[in-house]
Enzyme design. Structure first.
Site, short mmCIF file in Angstrom:
data_model
loop_
_atom_site.label_atom_id
_atom_site.label_comp_id
_atom_site.label_asym_id
_atom_site.label_seq_id
_atom_site.Cartn_x
_atom_site.Cartn_y
_atom_site.Cartn_z
N ARG A 43 65.71 25.76 -5.65
CA ARG A 43 65.19 27.46 -4.56
C ARG A 43 65.98 28.29 -5.57
O ARG A 43 67.10 28.64 -5.48
CB ARG A 43 65.56 26.78 -3.30
N ARG A 102 65.01 22.45 13.43
CA ARG A 102 64.67 23.45 11.98
C ARG A 102 63.41 24.32 12.56
O ARG A 102 63.60 25.67 12.11
CB ARG A 102 65.17 24.07 10.70
N CYS A 127 67.28 22.66 -1.50
CA CYS A 127 67.43 21.42 -0.70
C CYS A 127 66.76 20.83 -0.98
O CYS A 127 65.95 20.83 -2.08
CB CYS A 127 66.82 22.39 0.62
N LYS A 166 58.84 31.58 12.90
CA LYS A 166 60.48 30.84 11.82
C LYS A 166 60.92 31.90 10.71
O LYS A 166 61.84 33.33 10.98
CB LYS A 166 60.37 30.16 11.76
N ASN A 167 59.93 32.14 10.43
CA ASN A 167 59.91 32.45 8.52
C ASN A 167 59.70 34.09 8.66
O ASN A 167 59.42 35.44 7.88
CB ASN A 167 58.93 31.93 7.20
N ASP A 214 54.13 25.06 3.07
CA ASP A 214 53.94 24.70 4.47
C ASP A 214 53.63 23.81 5.43
O ASP A 214 53.93 23.32 6.36
CB ASP A 214 54.71 25.70 5.27
C1 EPZ Z 1 59.34 30.82 2.57
O1 EPZ Z 1 60.91 30.55 0.75
C2 EPZ Z 1 59.90 29.91 3.41
N1 EPZ Z 1 61.41 30.36 3.94
C3 EPZ Z 1 59.33 28.74 3.00
O2 EPZ Z 1 59.39 27.67 4.24
C4 EPZ Z 1 58.44 28.62 2.18
O3 EPZ Z 1 57.82 27.44 1.66
C5 EPZ Z 1 58.07 29.37 0.85
O4 EPZ Z 1 58.31 30.88 1.44
C6 EPZ Z 1 56.96 29.39 0.63
O5 EPZ Z 1 56.03 29.87 1.41
C7 EPZ Z 1 61.37 31.23 4.51
O6 EPZ Z 1 60.66 32.09 4.05
C8 EPZ Z 1 62.90 31.40 5.40
P1 EPZ Z 1 59.62 31.57 -2.41
P2 EPZ Z 1 61.48 30.78 0.29
O7 EPZ Z 1 60.86 32.06 -2.72
O8 EPZ Z 1 61.68 32.38 -0.13
C9 EPZ Z 1 60.60 29.95 -7.24
C10 EPZ Z 1 60.09 26.03 5.52
O9 EPZ Z 1 59.14 24.64 5.57
N2 EPZ Z 1 61.05 30.87 -6.64
O10 EPZ Z 1 58.36 31.94 -2.10
O11 EPZ Z 1 62.68 30.68 -0.89
C11 EPZ Z 1 60.65 28.68 -5.60
O12 EPZ Z 1 61.43 27.80 -6.86
C12 EPZ Z 1 59.89 27.25 4.76
O13 EPZ Z 1 59.51 26.74 6.58
C13 EPZ Z 1 62.14 31.47 -8.43
O14 EPZ Z 1 61.63 30.65 -9.20
O15 EPZ Z 1 60.13 30.82 -0.80
C14 EPZ Z 1 59.78 28.37 -5.50
O16 EPZ Z 1 58.80 27.18 -6.59
C15 EPZ Z 1 60.64 25.61 3.35
N3 EPZ Z 1 63.08 31.73 -8.06
C16 EPZ Z 1 58.62 29.10 -5.21
O17 EPZ Z 1 59.38 30.88 -6.28
C17 EPZ Z 1 63.49 32.85 -7.10
O18 EPZ Z 1 63.90 34.05 -7.18
C18 EPZ Z 1 58.64 30.16 -4.11
O19 EPZ Z 1 59.61 30.10 -3.48
C19 EPZ Z 1 62.51 32.98 -6.23
C20 EPZ Z 1 61.46 31.67 -5.93
#
Ligand code: EPZ
Length: 419
Positions: free
Chosen positions: A123, A398, A118, A22-23, A306
């Site tokens: 996020r 999802r 969410c 998915k990701n 995850d």
């Molecule tokens: C991706 O989300 C995945 N989703 C998530 O999978 C996964 O848990 C996550 O990466 C971490 O591996 C998709 O790829 C669609 P991040 P993403 O940006 O990109 C902080 C699932 O279950 N952050 O790496 O949103 C944020 O708050 C889903 O399949 C900032 O501070 O994750 C978090 O604490 C859930 N500023 C951390 O980074 C930003 O601009 C990780 O977020 C962006 C993120």
């Protein structure tokens, strides 16, 4: 809202096939916006989130044929305009914010409603916006909308305060058509980032450093449509590995990349689960007496967040004390209260959960609060004494393709009750 009814106690056996990730598929579908042409995504996973981003691209003017028989998406982005995307879709799935990078690459501007948080956290998108700004874009945040505009995008050196998956992907897609070289330091290294970079390079982009924390992108003039098959879903594979362990079963999982799943296999091996890899499959034997362990979620190649909730279900049934520390998201323990309804002995202490393993969980009425929490409850129900009803399973749909049929196929007693 549909629910699952699961009767616990069955031993699992046989084989299960894993779908595409998915990701990986979500950013790859967004990346098709980068050229006015036709791309084919093979073996796409038929997931709710995939249909949401398809609707988002359609609302921009893309023509998308969904061929369910041979599992192909044919995406024609020739007629896309920057007239704006349906806001509900963005609020429905934050992953649709990944269209921002491609849209400003192609049109120089785009406006989208602020992606909602969410259940697992706020996020934020500050790192995405920091990257766009570094490339020369202006950012305007008002009335709940994010507007990014840039007469032209120029390569820059960007350091990510946190190796954000989404920010790395969005900035990479904003940089592929920029003039000059972009360097993203402290980039996320998740396998899905590498899959997106490989997709972009096949489209004609020039990205190096794939698989490391420093990505170099040399801007090119144009990209072209291609045909591509995304990587397998390492989180779905990890979820079925825990299904074998929690039911003390031995099953074969087809569609596993040994490298991508290494962080999960390392911890499960430490617990006493046995793995025999062969080609793109693995035989998982969870019949041994298992040991409790400590887990700390970290960016790849650390233990994936995850898989945290699924691991908590398993550790709830393993004798001894285990500690899980969630370092990525600030609110990813909502499955704890549901697992406690099934008799689990878990105490939350800040970002850690202390789990005292018990003999047997009990079936109960529980609620899926987010995608992976729902998966964790399914796993717990497979082990529990008696019957478990899991409500709000749209969260699970999802990220897992027909999980009830896959589980039935290896001997679980599970049925979906449509609301
Ligand atoms: C991706 O989300 C995945 N989703 C998530 O999978 C996964 O848990 C996550 O990466 C971490 O591996 C998709 O790829 C669609 P991040 P993403 O940006 O990109 C902080 C699932 O279950 N952050 O790496 O949103 C944020 O708050 C889903 O399949 C900032 O501070 O994750 C978090 O604490 C859930 N500023 C951390 O980074 C930003 O601009 C990780 O977020 C962006 C993120």
């Amino acid at each position: 809202m549909d629910k699952f009814i699961i009767k616990g106690g069955n031993t699992l056996r046989g084989e299960v096939n894993i779908d595409a990730a998915k990701n990986a598929v979500l950013p790859i579908i967004a990346a098709t916006i980068l050229c006015a042409g036709k791309s084919t995504i093979k073996n796409y996973p038929m997931l709710l989130d995939v249909y949401v981003i398809i609707d988002a691209l359609r609302s921009l003017g893309a023509k998308i044929d969904i061929n369910r028989i041979n599992r192909e998406l044919i995406i024609d982005t020739s007629d896309i305009t920057d007239s704006g995307v349906n806001s509900d879709l963005v609020r429905k799935m934050r992953g649709s914010f990944l269209i921002m990078g491609p849209m400003i690459s192609r049109f120089g501007r785009f406006k989208i409603s602020f992606p909602g948080g969410c259940n697992i956290g706020t996020r934020p998108i500050d790192l995405h916006l920091k990257g766009f700004k570094a490339l020369g874009a202006d950012i305007n945040l008002e009335h709940g909308y994010v507007e990014v505009s840039a007469k032209k995008l120029t390569g820059a050196k960007i350091y990510l305060d946190f190796p954000s998956v989404g920010a790395t992907e969005n900035i990479m897609m904003a940089a592929v058509l920029a003039s000059g070289e972009t360097i993203i330091e402290n980039a996320a290294e998740e396998p899905e980032i590498g899959d997106l970079a490989n997709f972009l390079n096949k489209m004609g982009a020039r990205i190096t450093g794939i698989g490391t924390d420093t990505l170099k992108i040399n801007g090119v003039k144009a990209l072209r449509g291609i045909s591509y098959g995304p990587i397998y879903d390492r989180i779905e594979a990890g979820t079925f590995m825990i299904a074998a362990a929690i039911t003390k079963s031995r099953i074969k999982i087809n569609g596993v990349n040994k490298e991508h799943i290494k962080p999960v296999v390392a911890k499960l091996t430490e617990m006493g689960i046995d793995f025999k890899f062969k080609g793109q499959g693995v035989l998982v034997d969870g019949r041994n007496e298992l040991q409790s362990i400590d887990i700390k979620t970290m960016p790849y190649p650390g233990f994936p967040t995850d898989m945290q909730s699924q691991m908590m279900s398993l550790l709830s049934c393993v004798h001894g004390t285990s500690v899980i520390t969630e370092t990525i998201f600030e609110n990813r323990f909502m499955h704890v209260v549901e697992l406690k309804r099934m008799g689990a002995n878990i105490k939350i202490d800040g970002r850690s959960a202390v789990i005292e393993g018990i003999n047997k969980l009990n079936g109960a009425e529980v609620k899926a609060t987010d995608l992976r929490a729902g998966a964790a409850l399914i796993l717990a129900a497979l082990e529990a004494e008696g019957e478990t009803e899991i409500f709000d399973i749209h969260h699970v749909d999802r990220g897992y393709v027909e999980i009830e049929n896959k589980l039935k196929g290896i001997g679980a007693q599970i049925k979906r009750i449509k609301s």
